[in-house]
Design a protein around this motif. Sequence first.
Motif, mmCIF file in Angstrom:
data_model
loop_
_atom_site.group_PDB
_atom_site.id
_atom_site.type_symbol
_atom_site.label_atom_id
_atom_site.label_comp_id
_atom_site.label_asym_id
_atom_site.label_seq_id
_atom_site.Cartn_x
_atom_site.Cartn_y
_atom_site.Cartn_z
ATOM 1 N N VAL A 59 -4.371 10.982 -1.860
ATOM 2 C CA VAL A 59 -5.035 10.418 -0.681
ATOM 3 C C VAL A 59 -4.360 9.108 -0.266
ATOM 4 C CG1 VAL A 59 -7.175 9.376 0.152
ATOM 5 C CG2 VAL A 59 -7.252 11.544 -1.088
ATOM 6 N N ALA A 60 -4.034 8.268 -1.257
ATOM 7 C CA ALA A 60 -3.387 6.987 -0.937
ATOM 8 C C ALA A 60 -2.079 7.210 -0.189
ATOM 9 C CB ALA A 60 -3.140 6.195 -2.227
ATOM 10 N N ALA A 61 -1.371 8.267 -0.528
ATOM 11 C CA ALA A 61 -0.066 8.524 0.103
ATOM 12 C C ALA A 61 -0.183 9.232 1.443
ATOM 13 C CB ALA A 61 0.802 9.353 -0.848
ATOM 14 N N HIS A 62 -1.351 9.788 1.746
ATOM 15 C CA HIS A 62 -1.452 10.656 2.929
ATOM 16 C C HIS A 62 -2.639 10.338 3.826
ATOM 17 C CE1 HIS A 62 0.973 13.041 -0.010
ATOM 18 N NE2 HIS A 62 1.729 13.175 1.063
ATOM 19 N N ARG A 63 -2.925 9.042 3.997
ATOM 20 C CA ARG A 63 -4.084 8.650 4.794
ATOM 21 C C ARG A 63 -3.977 9.111 6.241
ATOM 22 N NH1 ARG A 63 -7.100 5.834 1.591
ATOM 23 N NH2 ARG A 63 -6.155 4.526 -0.024
ATOM 24 N N ALA B 82 4.169 3.137 -13.465
ATOM 25 C CA ALA B 82 4.031 2.517 -12.147
ATOM 26 C C ALA B 82 4.262 1.010 -12.247
ATOM 27 C CB ALA B 82 2.646 2.812 -11.574
ATOM 28 N N GLU B 83 3.706 0.410 -13.283
ATOM 29 C CA GLU B 83 3.830 -1.042 -13.432
ATOM 30 C C GLU B 83 5.278 -1.447 -13.676
ATOM 31 O OE1 GLU B 83 0.680 -1.500 -16.321
ATOM 32 O OE2 GLU B 83 -0.728 -0.940 -14.727
ATOM 33 N N LEU C 198 1.041 -2.543 -5.206
ATOM 34 C CA LEU C 198 1.610 -3.063 -3.960
ATOM 35 C C LEU C 198 0.522 -3.785 -3.183
ATOM 36 C CD1 LEU C 198 3.982 -0.153 -2.870
ATOM 37 C CD2 LEU C 198 4.619 -2.384 -3.833
ATOM 38 N N ASP C 199 -0.651 -3.179 -3.165
ATOM 39 C CA ASP C 199 -1.771 -3.784 -2.471
ATOM 40 C C ASP C 199 -2.095 -5.160 -3.073
ATOM 41 O OD1 ASP C 199 -3.718 -3.333 -0.398
ATOM 42 O OD2 ASP C 199 -5.223 -3.300 -1.990
ATOM 43 N N GLU C 200 -2.135 -5.214 -4.394
ATOM 44 C CA GLU C 200 -2.422 -6.494 -5.067
ATOM 45 C C GLU C 200 -1.352 -7.537 -4.748
ATOM 46 O OE1 GLU C 200 -2.795 -5.528 -9.230
ATOM 47 O OE2 GLU C 200 -4.499 -4.193 -8.827
ATOM 48 N N ALA C 201 -0.117 -7.086 -4.554
ATOM 49 C CA ALA C 201 0.974 -8.019 -4.247
ATOM 50 C C ALA C 201 1.021 -8.378 -2.767
ATOM 51 C CB ALA C 201 2.311 -7.429 -4.682
ATOM 52 N N VAL D 91 0.959 8.637 -10.658
ATOM 53 C CA VAL D 91 1.753 7.398 -10.694
ATOM 54 C C VAL D 91 1.573 6.628 -9.383
ATOM 55 C CG1 VAL D 91 4.072 6.423 -10.862
ATOM 56 C CG2 VAL D 91 3.425 8.366 -12.311
ATOM 57 N N TYR D 92 1.608 7.344 -8.266
ATOM 58 C CA TYR D 92 1.520 6.656 -6.978
ATOM 59 C C TYR D 92 0.178 5.939 -6.798
ATOM 60 C CZ TYR D 92 1.884 5.248 -2.216
ATOM 61 O OH TYR D 92 1.933 4.463 -1.097
ATOM 62 N N ARG D 93 -0.868 6.517 -7.380
ATOM 63 C CA ARG D 93 -2.182 5.860 -7.339
ATOM 64 C C ARG D 93 -2.052 4.406 -7.803
ATOM 65 N NH1 ARG D 93 -4.877 5.159 -11.814
ATOM 66 N NH2 ARG D 93 -7.082 4.592 -11.763
ATOM 67 N N ARG D 94 -1.350 4.190 -8.899
ATOM 68 C CA ARG D 94 -1.214 2.834 -9.446
ATOM 69 C C ARG D 94 -0.179 2.028 -8.646
ATOM 70 N NH1 ARG D 94 -3.551 -1.265 -10.915
ATOM 71 N NH2 ARG D 94 -2.584 -2.586 -12.483
#
Lengths: 575, 575
Positions: B20-24, A234-235, A283-286, A275-278
């Motif tokens: 969950v992050a992808a499907h809120r 992810a990174e 993205l949130d941090e950015a 992967v999407y979790r990270r």
Amino acid sequence: MTRLHNDPAAFADEALEGFVAAHRRWVRPVPGGVVRATAKTPGRVAVVIGGGSGHYPAFSGLVGQGLAHGAAVGNVFASPSAQQIRGVAKAAQAGGGVLLMYGNYAGDVLHFGQAAERLNGEGIPTRTFAVTDDISSAGPDEAHKRRGIAGDLPVFKAASAAAEQGSTLDEVARIAAHANDRTRSFGIAFSGCTLPGADHPLFTVPEGRMAVGLGIHGEPGIGEEPVPTADEAAELLVTTLLKELPDGIGTPHGQRAAVILNGLGSVKYEELFVVYRRVAQLLDEAGVTAVDPEVGELVTSFDMAGISLTLTWLDDTLEALWTAPADTPAYRKGAVPEAAAADEESYEAEEGPEAYTASEESRRAAATALDALRLLKETVDTHADELGRIDAVAGDGDHGIGMQRGSTGAYEAALEACELGAGARSLLTAAGDAWADKGGGTSGALWGIVLRALGDALGDTERPTPASVAHGVLRASDGVRRTGGAEVGDKTMVDVLVPFAETLGQQVDAGAELTAAWDAAATAAERSARDTAHLLPKMGRARPHAEKSLGTPDAGAHSLALIVRAVHGALATCQ
Amino acid sequence: MTRLHNDPAAFADEALEGFVAAHRRWVRPVPGGVVRATAKTPGRVAVVIGGGSGHYPAFSGLVGQGLAHGAAVGNVFASPSAQQIRGVAKAAQAGGGVLLMYGNYAGDVLHFGQAAERLNGEGIPTRTFAVTDDISSAGPDEAHKRRGIAGDLPVFKAASAAAEQGSTLDEVARIAAHANDRTRSFGIAFSGCTLPGADHPLFTVPEGRMAVGLGIHGEPGIGEEPVPTADEAAELLVTTLLKELPDGIGTPHGQRAAVILNGLGSVKYEELFVVYRRVAQLLDEAGVTAVDPEVGELVTSFDMAGISLTLTWLDDTLEALWTAPADTPAYRKGAVPEAAAADEESYEAEEGPEAYTASEESRRAAATALDALRLLKETVDTHADELGRIDAVAGDGDHGIGMQRGSTGAYEAALEACELGAGARSLLTAAGDAWADKGGGTSGALWGIVLRALGDALGDTERPTPASVAHGVLRASDGVRRTGGAEVGDKTMVDVLVPFAETLGQQVDAGAELTAAWDAAATAAERSARDTAHLLPKMGRARPHAEKSLGTPDAGAHSLALIVRAVHGALATCQ
């Protein structure tokens, strides 16, 4: 690997048939692909997408309200032919013009370009647009050379949603360019796919390793590293994409982006979610807000193990288009307006003539040409696997399959034309059109040009002479150079075709018999094919690791050298 | 194989977080899984589905309007715990009662059953329903023993759509049973999946061969044949399903059916379409109308290569429910009514006590129990891979992972309880609850019972005696027999637990020291574990090829034998 198929040569056609059977609510079949099953709105721009098979849901799965109006469906990993694209566009168009959209691959560029030319000639205003989102395939200064991968979806969707809102063809094309300018993808891969009927993968990544930027047909990437953790993956993806912001965006902070985490086939959903979790955290941090993220399989490569991340940097226009409703077999969002089913129209393929006019002498020449096409086809059949393997070194590995489909189609069309009394020109023209239609890819288009040029030189009435044959080969050589844009030394079939054509011309001018001249020219072609192996490719699809192909001949050059040698047999028999 | 993960033990939790992050838009997380993000309609029945991770879009991907109200998400290939299911059901329920739905696997039956019992006890009317669509897993006369596979979807959907229309809990449960009675699946497979963190597949199929009826966790099938053509595969699936029509349907001709051609992970879309082409032809020839067919990945097993065909024979009621709109992360159909987002509710996990009351003697016993749990956990860690492999012979291969999660959870809970001054009963009860919650699966539930029974026998005040320990083991043995329904000779952990408990009791009664008695009982347990290998399993999930496990010990019996030997060390140290 790919295990379930019948005749591998029929795979793409049968897959399309099954796809249509399962999705009659959305699509109906037309020659060359599918169009929406819903009624047209007169005056609307039609967006027609397309590309090779093996990438589902790209491209047929994206046809329906809010997305594409039609999809031209090529063979496995091969561009649809200009004829297919034209067929789909004519069925899809509703009077507002047509935008043809596809990923930026040489074969697609060629065939969609030819289709646009013919459609415009027939009075259907048509424009083309190639998606170039894969940042690993060329630097920012050569962004127009980049390949199209999962960024196809947001770019197709932006243009299609604009068309749905009644935008003009110019506006839709402008939106496509704007969305493409703001779309970037980057991918990693762990293993390649096995094509239907093949017994080993088209390309491989060493066990425990990750290929960075590997193309979805195995086009070389920009590096190789150990398999990362999900967080490291992810990174890598996020930081790489955040490094290349589109013009006008100084910092990601405060931006909104469409986000696609795409699985290529056998990296499965739960892995994508890990992967999407990270990705979401980073993205949130950015300071980037993910809008309607998609995590799933959107542009695949059979069972290839890999993932890519796509960001489309949204402005208000693009956000409205990205979040607009859509209803297609593979992509559904929100609620589309109710739409009537289209009237049952019959979309028939255009028929050839019922009989040909030709002189007896030209018919004898046509019989020789038919014999040559049979030898050509047999040569290709024998070497198809080898050609695919060679092509996979620096290309997408479709050369063997494409040549096989094309030469088989050409031979069958020639056989039919022969039985209807065709002369040399008519037979070779029919064969050339069939090759371009069935073979697809760059090679299909170029071989179509070769056979047409030969036919034009031979005509339907005169007895062919060594001079007219040599003249035809020279015209074929010129046509291929002009259309493909390659010169000698670029490591393409031109390296072989040009010395072959020149030697043949010199020998004939010097008074040689055709078979002797052809033999000498074939020898020159073979020598050139060998020399080609030591060159760096300069043409065609993005080849960032072109040096990997040093020592390997170009597949198109190699197949041409094999073919001119084989055809010598046909000439020797009949002369 | 599965390559992208961080800590494999965190895989399921991290996948859920990313999902969950992808499907809120559709879901929100609650302890144990997810519930719809849309507002509840008071008085409606809530349908809560669930099962192990690794099968996406089953189960979390099916939560949303028109489908499930919540999903309890277990660890990889392991049932969610009763505690998880209860948490999701409490968050999802809207006053109309709860129908818990899951595939028919022993662990799921146990945990969903326990959850229903607790929910009913808390005043939430709850019923359970296990889907049994896989006809290869038991004969028609034992249809209730069949596994649930891709038929989960139409059965879940029928019940959920009925709930959406305001049906009562009894009506929804009746619809579920009716849909299940009319749903049949049959599958084939070519290769197994590799679990996150594992370096080899959980199960394999010989190269070039096809396993007929292989379960999605590798449960043995009913035969093995060469890999067929796509058409042959379609013919096998359709003819097999047409042979077993539900009661009341004499001939397929004139019937209507929901059709699902499901890919298990790495048989990709185009292959599925090639197979579906022939499926559609065969159904058409048989006079069956396919209604809203689905061709894609709906119940997966990571990257397992396989497909299954599901038919739900529709009557008017079932057709209306099957074609009703739905809007979930992975399954969307038609247009659902606009719905408000649910209020932000805080779903907190229930907290344990802040301190325990216990005698010093019992606290010392608790320290010994903690030490035993540590040894137990280390033993399981050491043997986890081996346990998974053994379990995969006749089970679903989750035993190693489940035991690892369970024993780790139990040890951590015990450690926390110990620090808060727990006595033996409180510490073992906390450990048992944690094991059931974290471990999932049948083994999680049964080990939870074992630890609770031991704790009950030891209490929080008395000094444990050899007699009280032996009594606790005997109660544990009785509890496991009663809950699991197995007897000695069925090839389960009961084969080891019963002789262990009996020998321990006899030795203690004869005046032996606890360590000596335990040693003798452990020897008896080991002998029984070896003997177990020669038996045929009679219990648990459908095992049509149970004879394959002849010569292999039962994984649960084997792990128990290893554990009683390891725990001997803790007793020896402290006595």
